[in-house]
Design an enzyme around this catalytic site. Structure first.
Site, PDB file in Angstrom:
ATOM      1  N   GLY A   1       0.651  -1.396   0.024  1.00 17.84           N
ATOM      2  CA  GLY A   1       0.065   0.047  -0.030  1.00 17.84           C
ATOM      3  C   GLY A   1       0.911   1.208   0.011  1.00 17.84           C
ATOM      4  O   GLY A   1       0.376   2.269   0.506  1.00 17.84           O
ATOM      5  N   THR A   2       2.086   1.263  -0.511  1.00 20.30           N
ATOM      6  CA  THR A   2       2.785   2.518  -0.719  1.00 20.30           C
ATOM      7  C   THR A   2       2.045   3.432  -1.438  1.00 20.30           C
ATOM      8  O   THR A   2       2.281   4.756  -1.289  1.00 20.30           O
ATOM      9  CB  THR A   2       4.344   2.417  -1.074  1.00 20.30           C
ATOM     10  OG1 THR A   2       4.201   1.826  -2.479  1.00 20.30           O
ATOM     11  CG2 THR A   2       4.847   1.285  -0.035  1.00 20.30           C
ATOM     12  N   ASN A   3       1.515   3.055  -2.450  1.00 20.72           N
ATOM     13  CA  ASN A   3       0.733   4.159  -3.372  1.00 20.72           C
ATOM     14  C   ASN A   3      -0.497   4.716  -2.879  1.00 20.72           C
ATOM     15  O   ASN A   3      -0.967   5.742  -2.834  1.00 20.72           O
ATOM     16  CB  ASN A   3       0.163   3.344  -4.873  1.00 20.72           C
ATOM     17  CG  ASN A   3       1.287   3.309  -5.730  1.00 20.72           C
ATOM     18  OD1 ASN A   3       1.840   4.287  -6.352  1.00 20.72           O
ATOM     19  ND2 ASN A   3       2.002   2.102  -5.922  1.00 20.72           N
TER      20      ASN A   3
ATOM     21  N   ASN B   1      -5.730   2.905 -12.886  1.00 26.57           N
ATOM     22  CA  ASN B   1      -4.710   1.961 -12.381  1.00 26.57           C
ATOM     23  C   ASN B   1      -3.308   2.544 -12.544  1.00 26.57           C
ATOM     24  O   ASN B   1      -3.084   3.420 -13.532  1.00 26.57           O
ATOM     25  CB  ASN B   1      -4.866   0.695 -13.096  1.00 26.57           C
ATOM     26  CG  ASN B   1      -3.852  -0.416 -12.604  1.00 26.57           C
ATOM     27  OD1 ASN B   1      -3.561  -0.739 -11.619  1.00 26.57           O
ATOM     28  ND2 ASN B   1      -3.049  -0.694 -13.900  1.00 26.57           N
TER      29      ASN B   1
ATOM     30  N   HIS C   1       0.445   1.316 -13.004  1.00 25.01           N
ATOM     31  CA  HIS C   1       1.358   0.202 -13.599  1.00 25.01           C
ATOM     32  C   HIS C   1       2.878   0.492 -13.722  1.00 25.01           C
ATOM     33  O   HIS C   1       3.315   1.745 -14.170  1.00 25.01           O
ATOM     34  CB  HIS C   1       1.003  -0.114 -15.189  1.00 25.01           C
ATOM     35  CG  HIS C   1       1.611  -1.677 -15.520  1.00 25.01           C
ATOM     36  ND1 HIS C   1       1.299  -2.802 -15.089  1.00 25.01           N
ATOM     37  CD2 HIS C   1       2.796  -1.642 -16.202  1.00 25.01           C
ATOM     38  CE1 HIS C   1       2.211  -3.635 -15.547  1.00 25.01           C
ATOM     39  NE2 HIS C   1       3.124  -2.797 -16.303  1.00 25.01           N
TER      40      HIS C   1
HETATM   41  C1  GAR Z   1       3.140  -1.036  -7.471  1.00 25.96           C
HETATM   42  O1  GAR Z   1       4.472  -0.949  -8.030  1.00 25.96           O
HETATM   43  C2  GAR Z   1       2.182  -1.015  -8.401  1.00 25.96           C
HETATM   44  O2  GAR Z   1       2.406  -0.127  -9.415  1.00 25.96           O
HETATM   45  C3  GAR Z   1       2.142  -2.459  -8.852  1.00 25.96           C
HETATM   46  O3  GAR Z   1       2.275  -3.185  -7.557  1.00 25.96           O
HETATM   47  C4  GAR Z   1       3.070  -2.421  -6.757  1.00 25.96           C
HETATM   48  C5  GAR Z   1       2.167  -2.203  -5.509  1.00 25.96           C
HETATM   49  O4  GAR Z   1       2.940  -1.897  -4.421  1.00 25.96           O
HETATM   50  N1  GAR Z   1       0.988  -2.859  -9.689  1.00 25.96           N
HETATM   51  C6  GAR Z   1       1.029  -3.711 -10.678  1.00 25.96           C
HETATM   52  O5  GAR Z   1       2.111  -4.337 -10.863  1.00 25.96           O
HETATM   53  C7  GAR Z   1      -0.395  -3.843 -11.168  1.00 25.96           C
HETATM   54  N2  GAR Z   1      -0.149  -4.421 -12.471  1.00 25.96           N
HETATM   55  P1  GAR Z   1       2.186  -0.900  -3.309  1.00 25.96           P
HETATM   56  O6  GAR Z   1       1.015  -1.805  -2.498  1.00 25.96           O
HETATM   57  O7  GAR Z   1       3.192  -0.406  -2.365  1.00 25.96           O
HETATM   58  O8  GAR Z   1       1.424   0.549  -3.678  1.00 25.96           O
END
Ligand code: GAR
Length: 212
Positions: free
Chosen positions: A16-18, A112, A114
């Site tokens: 969940g850093t995003n 989304n 990516h």
């Molecule tokens: C992020 O790098 C996101 O872009 C990627 O997963 C990670 C989740 O990190 N998403 C994908 O690959 C979708 N195809 P987070 O949970 O720390 O946000």
């Protein structure tokens, strides 16, 4: 701005850093005309749920295994989003396949992030660290992140924002992932969400026009 604030749901599966980048941007007043109204996780153990709790954002768990099919899970998701009066659905590291019911209910209102420059290193099997493994194996000199509208076809919807970074000779998948998160994803996602909430995105065919 006189428009009513857009209600945002953030869909997560992991760290969940995003989501955190969105919460921090909201705290700084950078999500103009929007509020994070809910976090929905596909995994009960996701650390993203702890981040939601710390920010006092209501959270919900919607696990694929609790439903007989992806379609049934998506229908339950749409019911929840509608019950919460959600206007914008943000996939932020959401790793579960959803079906067209979501896009019928939320046309041009699901976005989304990516971790590559689409159309490179995307589609089936390209998620999380795998994306960066693929980029390094291919030997590209730049990679980055893409924020796009989600359509039924995986990673193919209209592109809202993209940003590139250099790939360094000494990069591992982990160091490249971190650089792309810090310099691209955590900046682009809040920007795109804020633009949406201000009604400044226009989808014209494959392209997205950003209004001033
Ligand atoms: C992020 O790098 C996101 O872009 C990627 O997963 C990670 C989740 O990190 N998403 C994908 O690959 C979708 N195809 P987070 O949970 O720390 O946000």
């Amino acid at each position: 701005m006189s428009m009513e604030k857009r209600r945002i749901a953030v869909l997560v599966s992991g760290g969940g850093t995003n989501l955190q980048a969105l919460i921090d941007a909201q705290d700084r007043g950078e999500i103009v005309n929007g509020e994070i109204a809910a976090v929905i996780s596909s995994a009960p153990e996701a650390y993203a749920l702890e981040r939601a709790r710390q920010a006092s954002i209501p959270s919900y768990i919607l696990a694929r295994k609790d439903y007989p099919s992806s379609q049934a899970m998506t229908a339950a998701l749409v019911d929840k989003l509608e019950e919460l009066s959600i206007d914008l659905v943000v996939m932020a590291g959401f790793m579960t396949i959803v079906t067209r019911e979501l896009f019928d209910a939320y046309e041009n209102a699901v976005i989304n992030v990516h971790p590559a420059l689409i159309p490179s290193f995307c589609g089936k099997g390209a998620y999380g660290l795998h994306v960066h493994e693929q980029a390094l194996a291919y030997g590209v000199k730049v990679s980055g992140a893409t924020v796009h509208f989600v359509t039924e076809e995986c990673d193919s919807g209209p592109i809202i924002l993209q940003k590139a970074v250099d790939v360094l000779p000494e990069d591992s998948p982990e160091t490249l992932q971190r650089r792309i998160m810090e310099q691209c994803e955590w900046k682009l996602l809040p920007q795109a969400v804020s633009l949406f909430c201000q009604d400044r995105l226009r989808v014209e065919g494959r392209a997205v026009r950003i209004l001033d």
